[in-house]
Design a protein around this motif. Structure first.
Motif, mmCIF file in Angstrom:
data_model
loop_
_atom_site.group_PDB
_atom_site.id
_atom_site.type_symbol
_atom_site.label_atom_id
_atom_site.label_comp_id
_atom_site.label_asym_id
_atom_site.label_seq_id
_atom_site.Cartn_x
_atom_site.Cartn_y
_atom_site.Cartn_z
ATOM 1 N N ASP A 189 2.972 -2.198 3.277
ATOM 2 C CA ASP A 189 2.060 -1.059 3.202
ATOM 3 C C ASP A 189 2.824 0.164 3.744
ATOM 4 O OD1 ASP A 189 -0.115 0.550 3.091
ATOM 5 O OD2 ASP A 189 -1.124 -0.294 4.853
ATOM 6 N N LEU A 190 3.621 0.786 2.879
ATOM 7 C CA LEU A 190 4.496 1.874 3.331
ATOM 8 C C LEU A 190 3.740 3.198 3.470
ATOM 9 C CD1 LEU A 190 7.695 1.176 1.191
ATOM 10 C CD2 LEU A 190 7.281 0.591 3.573
ATOM 11 N N LYS A 191 3.860 3.772 4.653
ATOM 12 C CA LYS A 191 3.189 5.056 4.919
ATOM 13 C C LYS A 191 4.125 5.907 5.767
ATOM 14 C CE LYS A 191 -0.782 3.263 6.428
ATOM 15 N NZ LYS A 191 -1.868 2.569 6.631
ATOM 16 N N LEU A 216 11.842 14.500 15.386
ATOM 17 C CA LEU A 216 12.344 13.562 14.364
ATOM 18 C C LEU A 216 11.423 13.554 13.153
ATOM 19 C CD1 LEU A 216 13.410 10.290 16.214
ATOM 20 C CD2 LEU A 216 14.854 11.915 15.003
ATOM 21 N N PRO A 217 11.994 13.458 11.936
ATOM 22 C CA PRO A 217 11.107 13.376 10.769
ATOM 23 C C PRO A 217 10.403 12.017 10.743
ATOM 24 C CG PRO A 217 13.383 13.077 10.098
ATOM 25 C CD PRO A 217 13.409 13.406 11.553
ATOM 26 N N ALA A 218 9.291 11.938 10.004
ATOM 27 C CA ALA A 218 8.574 10.656 9.890
ATOM 28 C C ALA A 218 9.403 9.694 9.035
ATOM 29 C CB ALA A 218 7.219 10.903 9.244
ATOM 30 N N VAL A 219 9.124 8.399 9.189
ATOM 31 C CA VAL A 219 9.813 7.406 8.344
ATOM 32 C C VAL A 219 8.762 6.747 7.448
ATOM 33 C CG1 VAL A 219 11.712 6.879 9.890
ATOM 34 C CG2 VAL A 219 9.549 5.689 10.200
ATOM 35 N N ARG A 220 9.233 6.185 6.318
ATOM 36 C CA ARG A 220 8.304 5.451 5.457
ATOM 37 C C ARG A 220 8.347 4.000 5.894
ATOM 38 N NH1 ARG A 220 5.927 6.786 1.181
ATOM 39 N NH2 ARG A 220 6.210 4.820 0.089
ATOM 40 N N ALA A 221 7.257 3.533 6.489
ATOM 41 C CA ALA A 221 7.309 2.172 7.039
ATOM 42 C C ALA A 221 5.936 1.512 7.039
ATOM 43 C CB ALA A 221 7.849 2.226 8.466
ATOM 44 N N ASP A 222 5.974 0.184 7.049
ATOM 45 C CA ASP A 222 4.768 -0.612 7.252
ATOM 46 C C ASP A 222 4.680 -0.815 8.766
ATOM 47 O OD1 ASP A 222 3.151 -2.904 7.783
ATOM 48 O OD2 ASP A 222 3.312 -3.476 5.670
ATOM 49 N N GLU A 223 3.680 -0.208 9.388
ATOM 50 C CA GLU A 223 3.605 -0.201 10.860
ATOM 51 C C GLU A 223 3.669 -1.601 11.461
ATOM 52 O OE1 GLU A 223 0.870 2.480 13.081
ATOM 53 O OE2 GLU A 223 0.463 3.222 11.048
ATOM 54 N N ASP A 224 2.900 -2.536 10.854
ATOM 55 C CA ASP A 224 2.857 -3.893 11.418
ATOM 56 C C ASP A 224 4.224 -4.559 11.367
ATOM 57 O OD1 ASP A 224 0.245 -3.579 11.931
ATOM 58 O OD2 ASP A 224 -0.462 -4.612 10.122
ATOM 59 N N ARG A 225 4.881 -4.409 10.197
ATOM 60 C CA ARG A 225 6.177 -5.082 10.019
ATOM 61 C C ARG A 225 7.249 -4.488 10.931
ATOM 62 N NH1 ARG A 225 5.481 -9.934 7.981
ATOM 63 N NH2 ARG A 225 4.030 -9.911 6.252
#
Ligand code: ADP
Length: 376
Positions: free
Chosen positions: A220-222, A256-265
């Protein structure tokens, strides 16, 4: 007969050549039948005065005789030519079909061997035509199959080994209890429970590993802030740091810029890395988590002042079941050596990388992973 023809490329080729020869002979014979009489008459009529023929019945008989002789020799020649062409077609189709059939047969034999479990089988590649390319691809495929088979065997061996140790301990303790050799004290039960717990964790890890390796999980990339990810993980672990007496500090720039990530993972990855740093750092040591922007990716690092990793272990620590010091990990209730393998897979699924650095034993370690910056 038809079945035999269908099965042999050489015979099919020969029949094709034969058809071409037959069509050629037929067309030549038909053309000769229609065109030669007229042409012959014209030529003979032109030659008559030169030869001193005066015409009349005698000339007609000579002409007919000559034409008959010419026709017979023409069809004789045609028959010999057809026979010679057929023989040549036979030779050519044998040679050609051999050059085509031999590599195909070799691949058939090799694939049969591979199907029987001989994964080291390969075919000889000579040349650069399509068949040679096919043979080269076949060898590549065989190499990959061999690699997969090797990994499968190693995995079964590793899993068996990992399961055997706690099972042996549980079995031994139970037998000791039954025979009255071991006292039925809370410590004994505690020890058995610990081993059963270890087994349960191993099974969970294995399940997670197979899911991660197969890519069978949704991401779930956000866009998320790296500092938020790190801080929420550290909040969950801070009590354990206090209990062990290891200092935990952070250096997380606010721009820092945001990253595209699945928070849980990514939370799972951070728990694993920071948890390891805590586990391998003795009391009085420290762990520092930093984040920085490096070319279009955010790099998050965990630096500890703990056990460190020797150069011979460093290249292997991301391999599954690899533990630099097996006995220590076990005694200390350490994991099964799968955590880093899973963590690296998860980071790579995000399009990032993970690596480790260490100056050697007792020199501490630095684990870093990168995530692509959101919108980059
Ligand atoms: P485990 O569950 O055994 O810790 P991991 O896959 O997380 O398995 O780690 C694999 C091995 O890498 C560990 O057994 C340990 O030898 C080494 N390792 C991981 N993190 C550290 C660290 N921070 N310091 C020293 N060694 C480490």
């Amino acid at each position: 007969m038809m079945d035999y023809i269908r099965r042999h490329l050489g015979i099919k080729l020969f029949i094709t050549y034969l058809m071409v020869i037959l069509v050629g002979v037929f067309v030549l014979a038909a053309t000769a039948q229609f065109a030669i009489p007229g042409a012959f008459d014209r030529h003979m009529a032109g030659m008559g005065p030169m030869m001193g023929w005066g015409g009349g019945q005698g000339q007609g008989i000579v002409m007919e005789d000559l034409y008959g002789g010419f026709r017979a020799s023409f069809f004789d020649a045609l028959t010999w030519a057809a026979l010679a062409a057929t023989a040549l077609a036979l030779v050519v189709s044998i040679i050609f079909s051999r050059s085509v059939v031999a590599p195909v047969r070799a691949m058939m034999a090799a694939s049969q061997c591979i199907a029987e479990g001989h994964y080291e089988e390969r075919v000889v590649v000579g040349g650069i035509d399509e068949l040679s390319q096919l043979a080269a691809r076949f060898n590549t495929m065989a190499g990959q199959l061999e690699q997969i088979e090797l990994m499968r065997r190693r995995l079964i061996g590793d899993v068996t080994h990992e399961l055997r140790t706690p099972l042996t301990t549980i079995k031994g303790s139970m037998e000791g209890l039954m025979d009255g050799i071991l006292p039925a004290t809370p410590e004994t039960f505690q020890q058995i429970h610990q081993e059963a717990d270890r087994l349960a964790r191993l099974v969970d890890d294995l399940q997670e590993l197979s899911r991660v390796e197969a890519g069978a999980y949704p991401l779930d990339l956000k866009p998320v802030r790296a500092s938020d990810l790190v801080e929420s993980t550290l909040r969950r672990l801070s009590r354990q740091f206090d209990e062990k007496g290891v200092t935990l500090s952070t250096d997380l720039p606010s721009d820092l810029p945001a990253v595209r990530a699945d928070e849980d993972r990514i939370g799972q990855v951070l728990i694993n890395l920071v948890g390891n740093a805590l586990q391998y750092t003795p009391q009085g040591g420290s762990v520092t988590v930093t984040a920085r922007l490096h070319e279009n990716e955010v790099q998050i690092s965990m630096r500890d002042t703990g056990a460190g990793i020797t150069p011979e272990h460093l290249p292997h620590i991301f391999d599954r079941f690899y533990r630099a010091d097996k006995s220590r990990s076990r005694r200390a209730g350490g994991g099964s050596g799968i955590g880093l393998t899973i963590a690296r897979h998860l980071v790579e699924a995000h399009g990032g990388r993970m690596w480790a650095e260490s100056a050697g034993e007792g020199q501490g370690s630095l684990f870093t992973f990168s995530l692509p910056a959101a919108g980059g």
